[in-house]
Design a protein around this motif. Structure first.
Motif, PDB file in Angstrom:
ATOM      1  N   PRO A 120    -138.674 109.215 -24.414  1.00 17.18           N
ATOM      2  CA  PRO A 120    -140.103 109.392 -24.630  1.00 17.18           C
ATOM      3  C   PRO A 120    -140.835 108.077 -24.938  1.00 17.18           C
ATOM      4  CG  PRO A 120    -138.866 110.247 -26.506  1.00 17.18           C
ATOM      5  CD  PRO A 120    -137.886 109.962 -25.419  1.00 17.18           C
ATOM      6  N   ALA A 121    -140.204 107.188 -25.693  1.00 15.17           N
ATOM      7  CA  ALA A 121    -140.846 105.905 -25.991  1.00 15.17           C
ATOM      8  C   ALA A 121    -141.042 105.103 -24.709  1.00 15.17           C
ATOM      9  CB  ALA A 121    -140.015 105.113 -26.998  1.00 15.17           C
ATOM     10  N   ALA A 122    -140.049 105.133 -23.830  1.00 11.57           N
ATOM     11  CA  ALA A 122    -140.168 104.425 -22.554  1.00 11.57           C
ATOM     12  C   ALA A 122    -141.252 105.042 -21.679  1.00 11.57           C
ATOM     13  CB  ALA A 122    -138.826 104.444 -21.826  1.00 11.57           C
ATOM     14  N   ALA A 123    -141.329 106.376 -21.659  1.00 15.09           N
ATOM     15  CA  ALA A 123    -142.342 107.057 -20.841  1.00 15.09           C
ATOM     16  C   ALA A 123    -143.754 106.686 -21.291  1.00 15.09           C
ATOM     17  CB  ALA A 123    -142.137 108.569 -20.915  1.00 15.09           C
ATOM     18  N   VAL A 124    -143.987 106.700 -22.606  1.00 14.89           N
ATOM     19  CA  VAL A 124    -145.313 106.344 -23.118  1.00 14.89           C
ATOM     20  C   VAL A 124    -145.624 104.880 -22.832  1.00 14.89           C
ATOM     21  CG1 VAL A 124    -146.695 106.064 -25.214  1.00 14.89           C
ATOM     22  CG2 VAL A 124    -145.313 108.124 -24.900  1.00 14.89           C
ATOM     23  N   THR A 125    -144.655 104.008 -23.052  1.00 19.47           N
ATOM     24  CA  THR A 125    -144.869 102.577 -22.826  1.00 19.47           C
ATOM     25  C   THR A 125    -145.214 102.295 -21.370  1.00 19.47           C
ATOM     26  OG1 THR A 125    -143.320 102.043 -24.614  1.00 19.47           O
ATOM     27  CG2 THR A 125    -143.828 100.294 -23.043  1.00 19.47           C
ATOM     28  N   VAL A 126    -144.492 102.919 -20.455  1.00 18.22           N
ATOM     29  CA  VAL A 126    -144.754 102.712 -19.025  1.00 18.22           C
ATOM     30  C   VAL A 126    -146.135 103.251 -18.646  1.00 18.22           C
ATOM     31  CG1 VAL A 126    -144.042 103.423 -16.708  1.00 18.22           C
ATOM     32  CG2 VAL A 126    -142.330 102.635 -18.357  1.00 18.22           C
ATOM     33  N   GLU A 127    -146.466 104.450 -19.127  1.00 18.91           N
ATOM     34  CA  GLU A 127    -147.793 105.015 -18.830  1.00 18.91           C
ATOM     35  C   GLU A 127    -148.906 104.144 -19.397  1.00 18.91           C
ATOM     36  OE1 GLU A 127    -148.709 108.967 -19.949  1.00 18.91           O
ATOM     37  OE2 GLU A 127    -147.418 109.891 -18.459  1.00 18.91           O
ATOM     38  N   PHE A 128    -148.720 103.696 -20.615  1.00 23.34           N
ATOM     39  CA  PHE A 128    -149.741 102.884 -21.270  1.00 23.34           C
ATOM     40  C   PHE A 128    -149.947 101.569 -20.525  1.00 23.34           C
ATOM     41  CE2 PHE A 128    -150.959 100.059 -24.995  1.00 23.34           C
ATOM     42  CZ  PHE A 128    -152.279 100.489 -25.011  1.00 23.34           C
ATOM     43  N   ALA A 129    -148.864 100.939 -20.112  1.00 22.21           N
ATOM     44  CA  ALA A 129    -148.974  99.693 -19.342  1.00 22.21           C
ATOM     45  C   ALA A 129    -149.684  99.943 -18.011  1.00 22.21           C
ATOM     46  CB  ALA A 129    -147.582  99.104 -19.109  1.00 22.21           C
ATOM     47  N   ALA A 130    -149.364 101.068 -17.358  1.00 21.02           N
ATOM     48  CA  ALA A 130    -149.995 101.385 -16.075  1.00 21.02           C
ATOM     49  C   ALA A 130    -151.486 101.658 -16.221  1.00 21.02           C
ATOM     50  CB  ALA A 130    -149.304 102.594 -15.444  1.00 21.02           C
ATOM     51  N   SER A 131    -151.919 102.101 -17.416  1.00 22.78           N
ATOM     52  CA  SER A 131    -153.333 102.440 -17.614  1.00 22.78           C
ATOM     53  C   SER A 131    -154.246 101.222 -17.547  1.00 22.78           C
ATOM     54  CB  SER A 131    -153.520 103.143 -18.972  1.00 22.78           C
ATOM     55  OG  SER A 131    -153.383 102.225 -20.057  1.00 22.78           O
ATOM     56  N   CYS A 473    -145.105 103.175 -29.794  1.00 20.17           N
ATOM     57  CA  CYS A 473    -143.988 103.516 -28.905  1.00 20.17           C
ATOM     58  C   CYS A 473    -143.419 102.261 -28.247  1.00 20.17           C
ATOM     59  CB  CYS A 473    -144.451 104.513 -27.843  1.00 20.17           C
ATOM     60  SG  CYS A 473    -144.664 106.198 -28.456  1.00 20.17           S
ATOM     61  N   GLY A 474    -144.294 101.344 -27.858  1.00 22.07           N
ATOM     62  CA  GLY A 474    -143.822 100.091 -27.279  1.00 22.07           C
ATOM     63  C   GLY A 474    -143.000  99.287 -28.268  1.00 22.07           C
ATOM     64  N   LEU A 475    -143.480  99.210 -29.508  1.00 25.12           N
ATOM     65  CA  LEU A 475    -142.732  98.504 -30.550  1.00 25.12           C
ATOM     66  C   LEU A 475    -141.418  99.219 -30.842  1.00 25.12           C
ATOM     67  CD1 LEU A 475    -142.584  96.283 -32.697  1.00 25.12           C
ATOM     68  CD2 LEU A 475    -143.883  97.788 -34.238  1.00 25.12           C
ATOM     69  N   GLY A 476    -141.471 100.548 -30.905  1.00 27.74           N
ATOM     70  CA  GLY A 476    -140.254 101.317 -31.146  1.00 27.74           C
ATOM     71  C   GLY A 476    -139.222 101.110 -30.050  1.00 27.74           C
ATOM     72  N   LEU A 477    -139.682 101.000 -28.813  1.00 30.42           N
ATOM     73  CA  LEU A 477    -138.754 100.771 -27.704  1.00 30.42           C
ATOM     74  C   LEU A 477    -138.076  99.410 -27.832  1.00 30.42           C
ATOM     75  CD1 LEU A 477    -137.614 101.865 -25.052  1.00 30.42           C
ATOM     76  CD2 LEU A 477    -139.543 100.796 -23.856  1.00 30.42           C
ATOM     77  N   LEU A 478    -138.824  98.407 -28.294  1.00 32.82           N
ATOM     78  CA  LEU A 478    -138.220  97.094 -28.519  1.00 32.82           C
ATOM     79  C   LEU A 478    -137.144  97.169 -29.607  1.00 32.82           C
ATOM     80  CD1 LEU A 478    -141.320  94.701 -28.391  1.00 32.82           C
ATOM     81  CD2 LEU A 478    -139.486  94.925 -26.691  1.00 32.82           C
TER      82      LEU A 478
END
Length: 502
Positions: A120-131, A473-478
């Motif tokens: 889920p953290a990766a999904a949010v990070t990818v969506e957020f970057a794409a936005s 979520c991006g920070l959590g993924l890191l």
């Protein structure tokens, strides 16, 4: 060599892929089903985890590219010509596989709740970057959901909270699938997930239950056979500039006459779709004079979708904008469309939303595609806007999806939304996303819609904190990536130490 158990698992995983394929077709794109968006990632994630990393991800990428091209067919309208729509679809598919790749690389090296948070953290990070790209949040999984209680979480986290929950569900389901519910760690993780899901629905239900405002203002939208596309077709066929001006004046008279009828019906504000009224540069003053007289005589606000086009002998650009006129007959402000659809001609706005202070509240406006960029619309919440007017112009393929996306912007920012739309769905929603009026351009002959929307908006946490959840979520993924790498190095160090002393 693979054991017979491993071979059996890899073979059986193609069954999960077969289940994922039809679900994916209705879990993403323009005609998504809410339930499919919960189920499809469960089976595709199961397939990817049961395969070798690169084989599983390559097959998943191929599937998502094909599904994306089919599911998003027609989304670009006539702005992008072949083969660009398929290039865009393929790019969306490749982006969609990234969370599966990240999960495959990291989740197996973690344990407990941490392992389930990677996906889920990766999904949010990818969506957020794409936005931040030219298509904004169009590909967000959050837009697949229609339950109004669930969508209230966007007033706290933005759409990213819904995306997280969808993908965390898939990750937790796979953890239970792999280890069963006998493990204390899995029990704790599943309980945490269930508690969060229940809390979201309780929060949303409580928020909806408190919406008992009876103080409303009458608003009107007018649509018709004239729209931006029909006029430009006339313009291309016209033999002279004077013929273009005559055609534009006919459209202007039509909309102003119907605005007068709407005002007489009791509307406090009248608006119409994006770029519905063409105004040649040399006729600007005359058109505004007629509109000002109407507003003054009828004591009504006008939020006019105008397509101002220059003389052909100048370097000026088209202006797709909303012009506001107050009941005193003065031009209060105007706002240019900030986000132009890729391939759309014209001059873009600065990104500052116009502000109209009225006795009935604070009002503002954006134009169509602007609504697909949450960071831009968050200005409305920060400015305590009570009503956001968003003239739009869609086409049949995107009508349902685009109207739903606009409704979620209203929930995020706690503002009522008036969205007059040609070739799509005209929508009037309250600050919690409740639909007060809705007209389908393609099925309804009615060209005047009256709606009563709440006079005041509602404060939201999302307005105050912005995309804190997505950044988190991006920070959590890191952090999860660092933890997975650290755990990988430990066995390597132990092996090196053993070799040194053996």
């Amino acid at each position: 060599m693979l054991s017979s158990l491993d071979r059996s698992r890899k073979s059986r995983s193609f069954l999960w892929l077969l289940l994922a394929v039809p679900l994916m077709f209705v879990a993403m794109g323009l005609w998504s089903l809410p339930a499919a968006a919960w189920l499809a990632p469960v089976f595709l994630l199961r397939f990817v985890r049961d395969q070798s990393t690169w084989r599983g991800c390559m097959i998943a990428a191929l599937l998502l590219v094909v599904v994306s091209c089919a599911a998003w067919h027609g989304a670009t309208g006539r702005f992008l010509q072949f083969p660009l729509p398929y290039v865009v679809g393929a790019a969306l598919g490749l982006v969609a596989v990234l969370p599966y790749l990240i999960d495959r690389l990291l989740a197996a090296r973690l344990s407990g709740p941490a392992a389930t948070l990677v996906f889920p953290a990766a999904a949010v990070t990818v969506e957020f970057a794409a936005s931040f790209g030219p298509f904004g949040t169009w590909s967000s999984a959050a837009y697949t959901q229609k339950n109004l209680a669930l969508l209230q979480v966007t007033s706290v986290t933005g759409i990213w909270g819904v995306t997280f929950l969808l993908h965390w569900t898939a990750s937790v389901a796979n953890a239970v699938w792999e280890e069963g519910l006998m493990s204390p760690e899995i029990q704790w993780t599943a309980g945490l997930w269930a508690g969060l899901l229940a809390a979201m629905f309780v929060f949303g239900g409580a928020r909806l239950a408190q919406d008992a405002s009876s103080d409303a203002i009458p608003l009107a939208t007018i649509t018709g056979t004239h729209d931006a596309s029909s006029f430009w077709d006339v313009r291309r066929q016209a033999e002279s500039r004077e013929a273009v001006r005559d055609s534009a004046r006919a459209v202007q008279r039509d909309y102003l006459q119907r605005a007068r009828r709407a005002a007489r019906a009791g509307a406090t504000l009248v608006s119409w779709p994006e770029a519905a009224v063409p105004v040649p540069h040399e006729d600007t003053a005359a058109f505004l004079d007629r509109a000002r007289r109407l507003a003054r005589k009828q004591e009504v606000y006008l939020a006019m979708g105008v397509n101002a086009f220059p003389r052909p002998d100048t370097d000026d650009q088209l202006e797709n904008k909303v012009v506001w006129i107050g009941p005193g007959g003065t031009v209060r402000t105007e706002g240019l469309k900030t986000r132009l659809v890729p391939g759309e001609p014209g001059r873009a706005g600065t990104g500052t939303l116009p502000d109209v202070s009225a006795p009935a509240g604070t009002w503002s406006s954006v134009v169509c595609y602007d609504l697909d960029f949450p960071a831009l619309i968050r200005q409305a919440g920060r400015q305590d806007v009570d009503l956001l007017v968003a003239p739009s112009n869609d086409w049949a393929a995107i009508a349902e999806r685009h109207a739903h996306m606009a409704r979620i912007r209203a929930i995020e920012n706690g503002t009522s939304l008036l969205r007059p739309t040609s070739n799509g769905l005209t929508l009037a929603t309250g600050p919690l996303g409740r639909t007060h009026a809705r007209v389908n351009h393609f099925t309804s002959p009615e060209h005047l819609q009256m709606a009563h929307l709440p006079r005041r908006g509602k404060s939201t946490i999302y307005t105050a904190l912005g995309d804190f959840f997505a950044w988190g979520c991006g920070l959590g993924l890191l952090v999860l990536t660092g933890s997975a790498c650290f755990r990988l190095r430990l066995p390597l160090r132990e092996a090196a130490a053993y070799s040194a002393f053996s």
